[in-house]
Each structure stands twice: as structure tokens, then as C-alpha cells.
Design a protein around this motif. Structure first.
Motif, PDB file in Angstrom:
ATOM      1  N   UNK A  13      15.678  29.433  61.282  1.00  0.00           N
ATOM      2  CA  UNK A  13      15.214  30.564  60.490  1.00  0.00           C
ATOM      3  C   UNK A  13      16.162  31.707  60.693  1.00  0.00           C
ATOM      4  N   UNK A  14      17.137  31.517  61.521  1.00  0.00           N
ATOM      5  CA  UNK A  14      17.758  32.694  61.995  1.00  0.00           C
ATOM      6  C   UNK A  14      19.045  33.142  61.360  1.00  0.00           C
ATOM      7  N   UNK A  15      19.329  33.067  60.156  1.00  0.00           N
ATOM      8  CA  UNK A  15      20.547  33.678  59.706  1.00  0.00           C
ATOM      9  C   UNK A  15      20.605  33.897  58.209  1.00  0.00           C
ATOM     10  N   UNK A  16      20.158  34.971  57.653  1.00  0.00           N
ATOM     11  CA  UNK A  16      20.257  35.111  56.204  1.00  0.00           C
ATOM     12  C   UNK A  16      20.035  36.522  55.701  1.00  0.00           C
ATOM     13  N   UNK A  17      20.660  36.820  54.632  1.00  0.00           N
ATOM     14  CA  UNK A  17      20.248  37.933  53.790  1.00  0.00           C
ATOM     15  C   UNK A  17      19.964  37.285  52.456  1.00  0.00           C
ATOM     16  N   UNK A  18      18.901  37.671  51.806  1.00  0.00           N
ATOM     17  CA  UNK A  18      18.460  36.984  50.605  1.00  0.00           C
ATOM     18  C   UNK A  18      19.466  36.916  49.480  1.00  0.00           C
ATOM     19  N   UNK A  19      19.084  37.450  48.327  1.00  0.00           N
ATOM     20  CA  UNK A  19      19.957  37.375  47.184  1.00  0.00           C
ATOM     21  C   UNK A  19      19.978  35.985  46.614  1.00  0.00           C
ATOM     22  N   UNK A  20      20.814  35.786  45.577  1.00  0.00           N
ATOM     23  CA  UNK A  20      20.843  34.496  44.905  1.00  0.00           C
ATOM     24  C   UNK A  20      21.907  33.582  45.480  1.00  0.00           C
ATOM     25  N   UNK A  21      22.723  34.071  46.406  1.00  0.00           N
ATOM     26  CA  UNK A  21      23.767  33.248  46.976  1.00  0.00           C
ATOM     27  C   UNK A  21      23.173  32.192  47.899  1.00  0.00           C
ATOM     28  N   UNK A  22      23.828  31.064  47.979  1.00  0.00           N
ATOM     29  CA  UNK A  22      23.366  29.996  48.850  1.00  0.00           C
ATOM     30  C   UNK A  22      23.507  30.402  50.305  1.00  0.00           C
ATOM     31  N   UNK A  23      22.553  29.984  51.131  1.00  0.00           N
ATOM     32  CA  UNK A  23      22.628  30.248  52.562  1.00  0.00           C
ATOM     33  C   UNK A  23      23.019  29.000  53.343  1.00  0.00           C
ATOM     34  N   UNK A  24      23.255  27.903  52.620  1.00  0.00           N
ATOM     35  CA  UNK A  24      23.707  26.675  53.267  1.00  0.00           C
ATOM     36  C   UNK A  24      25.222  26.654  53.348  1.00  0.00           C
ATOM     37  N   UNK A  25      25.732  26.204  54.467  1.00  0.00           N
ATOM     38  CA  UNK A  25      27.172  26.025  54.641  1.00  0.00           C
ATOM     39  C   UNK A  25      27.501  24.571  54.339  1.00  0.00           C
ATOM     40  N   UNK A  26      28.485  24.358  53.505  1.00  0.00           N
ATOM     41  CA  UNK A  26      28.892  22.998  53.189  1.00  0.00           C
ATOM     42  C   UNK A  26      29.448  22.317  54.438  1.00  0.00           C
ATOM     43  N   UNK A  27      29.113  21.044  54.654  1.00  0.00           N
ATOM     44  CA  UNK A  27      29.639  20.333  55.836  1.00  0.00           C
ATOM     45  C   UNK A  27      31.159  20.401  55.962  1.00  0.00           C
ATOM     46  N   UNK A  28      31.853  20.451  54.840  1.00  0.00           N
ATOM     47  CA  UNK A  28      33.312  20.517  54.888  1.00  0.00           C
ATOM     48  C   UNK A  28      33.805  21.847  55.450  1.00  0.00           C
ATOM     49  N   UNK A  29      32.906  22.822  55.589  1.00  0.00           N
ATOM     50  CA  UNK A  29      33.269  24.134  56.111  1.00  0.00           C
ATOM     51  C   UNK A  29      32.776  24.352  57.538  1.00  0.00           C
ATOM     52  N   UNK A  30      32.220  23.334  58.164  1.00  0.00           N
ATOM     53  CA  UNK A  30      31.808  23.481  59.558  1.00  0.00           C
ATOM     54  C   UNK A  30      33.038  23.758  60.421  1.00  0.00           C
ATOM     55  N   UNK A  31      32.846  24.580  61.444  1.00  0.00           N
ATOM     56  CA  UNK A  31      33.991  25.071  62.219  1.00  0.00           C
ATOM     57  C   UNK A  31      34.433  24.173  63.363  1.00  0.00           C
ATOM     58  N   UNK A  32      33.542  23.309  63.847  1.00  0.00           N
ATOM     59  CA  UNK A  32      33.851  22.529  65.041  1.00  0.00           C
ATOM     60  C   UNK A  32      33.271  23.140  66.305  1.00  0.00           C
ATOM     61  N   UNK A  33      32.543  24.239  66.167  1.00  0.00           N
ATOM     62  CA  UNK A  33      31.946  24.902  67.327  1.00  0.00           C
ATOM     63  C   UNK A  33      30.819  24.084  67.943  1.00  0.00           C
ATOM     64  N   UNK A  34      30.004  23.455  67.105  1.00  0.00           N
ATOM     65  CA  UNK A  34      28.872  22.673  67.597  1.00  0.00           C
ATOM     66  C   UNK A  34      29.312  21.283  68.033  1.00  0.00           C
ATOM     67  N   UNK A  35      28.630  20.696  69.005  1.00  0.00           N
ATOM     68  CA  UNK A  35      29.030  19.386  69.520  1.00  0.00           C
ATOM     69  C   UNK A  35      28.656  18.204  68.628  1.00  0.00           C
ATOM     70  N   UNK A  36      27.640  18.356  67.770  1.00  0.00           N
ATOM     71  CA  UNK A  36      27.200  17.201  66.980  1.00  0.00           C
ATOM     72  C   UNK A  36      26.604  17.659  65.644  1.00  0.00           C
ATOM     73  N   UNK A  37      27.397  17.582  64.595  1.00  0.00           N
ATOM     74  CA  UNK A  37      26.930  17.991  63.275  1.00  0.00           C
ATOM     75  C   UNK A  37      26.137  16.886  62.571  1.00  0.00           C
ATOM     76  N   UNK A  38      26.276  15.677  63.018  1.00  0.00           N
ATOM     77  CA  UNK A  38      25.645  14.549  62.321  1.00  0.00           C
ATOM     78  C   UNK A  38      24.125  14.601  62.377  1.00  0.00           C
ATOM     79  N   UNK A  39      23.565  15.327  63.341  1.00  0.00           N
ATOM     80  CA  UNK A  39      22.108  15.379  63.476  1.00  0.00           C
ATOM     81  C   UNK A  39      21.477  16.528  62.686  1.00  0.00           C
ATOM     82  N   UNK A  40      22.299  17.389  62.102  1.00  0.00           N
ATOM     83  CA  UNK A  40      21.756  18.528  61.373  1.00  0.00           C
ATOM     84  C   UNK A  40      20.948  18.076  60.168  1.00  0.00           C
ATOM     85  N   UNK A  41      19.872  18.796  59.919  1.00  0.00           N
ATOM     86  CA  UNK A  41      18.983  18.467  58.807  1.00  0.00           C
ATOM     87  C   UNK A  41      18.743  19.710  57.957  1.00  0.00           C
ATOM     88  N   UNK A  42      18.663  19.540  56.668  1.00  0.00           N
ATOM     89  CA  UNK A  42      18.410  20.668  55.773  1.00  0.00           C
ATOM     90  C   UNK A  42      16.921  20.988  55.719  1.00  0.00           C
TER      91      UNK A  42
END
Length: 224
Positions: A13-42
């Protein structure tokens, strides 16, 4: 690949300002900071934002008496520009820290060091970009501080400011990964490419992130 799962609603729940823009980050834009992106769920956050996250099903917040918030960071390290200065980058991380401590501190003790009975929050800003409104959005590339072309045949166009974050939650005693989240938001539009970005342009985004995190913490703490 991301899957739908109701449990994800709370923590990201923790990161957004509303508006009509998408708040989802495309997987191709993940930074590599997290250890395991494969478990992420929308899922949809408490504030209605689309986010991507994972929470350990065995997570029990009742065993943690405090939260230690590591200083937020940019990942990878960005290069400042004329429009996004080093001073602004410093202001962004400092404000992120302040907002997180303010919101979480309202519902749980904030500790100065990680301990066996503390939950560790490790946050990062993974993108800050500006793009010309009315044109095709410029990709939010992790760590790239980019500015799209700001003039057209009809003159200058406003620029949309986007900021993204990734964060992980760890056990303070054994560093076990307990949760991950990825999210972005849209700040105040800049007048043109000559307008310098300041932290005030994205404060509402960061405030929304921190508030949602507090709500998520409360939801998980009260979960039967």
C-alpha cells in the motif's frame, strides 16, 4: 510473472500519488535492488493503487516490538543533472526517511538499530524521471534521471514527474526476507525543461507511500 493474490493488498500500500498515471512498474524497469522479483504479485493497495509485492505467509508482526528503518538510498547511484540536482536527490531521500518515521512511528516503536525483535525496512528510490505531458510517456528507467524533449510545433509542454521505489522487509535477528514491494507515483508537473525539480514536487507521492505503509502495517498487525 506477476500473479493476483489478495494478501498483497496490505504491505505494498505504500507508494503512490493518485492521478490517472499507472502506479505499477513494468518488470523490465526493475532495478535489481530486491533479491527476488519472481515472487511479486499484482494487487490493489489500501489507497487503491496498483502495486507489486510479496509477503511471507508466515509473517507474524506480533513477534516484533519495533521497526528499524534503514536510511533510504538511490539504487543504483544516479547522476545529477541540471534539472535534478544532487541537492534535490539528497532532499528526496531525507524526506523519504522523515515520512516513513513519522507514519510508522504513529503505530510502532522506531528503533535506532536492528535487533532480534525488530522488523527492518530497507527502502530505495529506483527512478526519478520527467517526461513531456501530452506526448508518449518517457520510460521510467531505473536510476536514469531523464528528460524527454519538451518542445513541439506549438511550443513548450509541461513535464510529468515520476518517481519509483522498491523496498524489502527483513527479520532483524536473522535477516530473513519477509516482504518486498515495488511501486511508483506521479508528482507535480514542471512548467518546462528549464524548471528544476525540487523535493516539494514529489512530497505528496512520498507522503502517500508512507501513509499507505502505516495502514498496511496496521492491517497485518490486526490480521486474525
Amino acid at each position: 510473472m506477476m500473479r493476483l493474490n489478495p494478501i498483497v493488498v496490505s504491505l505494498t500500500s505504500f507508494l503512490v500519488l493518485g492521478g490517472c498515471s499507472s502506479t505499477l512498474v513494468e518488470p523490465s524497469h526493475y532495478s535489481g535492488f530486491l533479491p527476488n522479483y519472481s515472487v511479486l504479485e499484482e494487487q490493489e493497495s489500501a489507497s487503491g493503487a496498483k502495486v507489486a509485492r510479496w509477503i511471507d505467509p508466515s509473517l507474524n508482526l506480533g513477534r516484533y516490538s519495533s521497526v528499524y528503518i534503514e536510511p533510504s538510498q538511490f539504487y543504483p547511484r544516479p547522476q545529477p543533472s541540471q534539472q535534478i540536482s544532487q541537492a534535490t536527490l539528497d532532499d528526496i531521500t531525507q524526506y523519504y526517511d522523515t515520512a516513513l518515521r513519522r507514519e510508522l512511528g504513529a503505530v510502532v516503536k522506531i528503533s535506532d538499530t536492528a535487533a532480534a525483535d525488530s522488523l527492518v525496512l530497507r527502502p530505495a528510490i529506483t527512478a526519478v524521471s520527467t517526461s513531456t505531458e501530452g506526448l508518449k510517456p518517457y520510460e521510467v528507467i531505473p536510476i536514469a534521471l531523464v528528460v524527454a524533449a519538451t518542445t513541439t510545433a506549438v511550443g513548450a509542454r509541461d513535464q510529468e514527474v515520476q518517481i519509483a521505489t522498491e523496498a524489502m522487509f527483513l527479520d532483524g535477528g536473522n535477516s530473513k526476507l519477509l516482504a518486498e514491494v515495488v511501486r511508483k507515483g506521479t508528482g507535480t508537473s514542471l512548467e518546462n525543461k528549464e524548471t528544476a525539480l525540487t523535493v516539494k514536487d514529489i512530497k505528496p507521492v512520498i507522503d502517500g507511500w508512507a501513509k499507505d505503509l502505516r495502514l498496511a502495517y496496521e492491517q497485518l498487525k490486526n490480521k486474525p
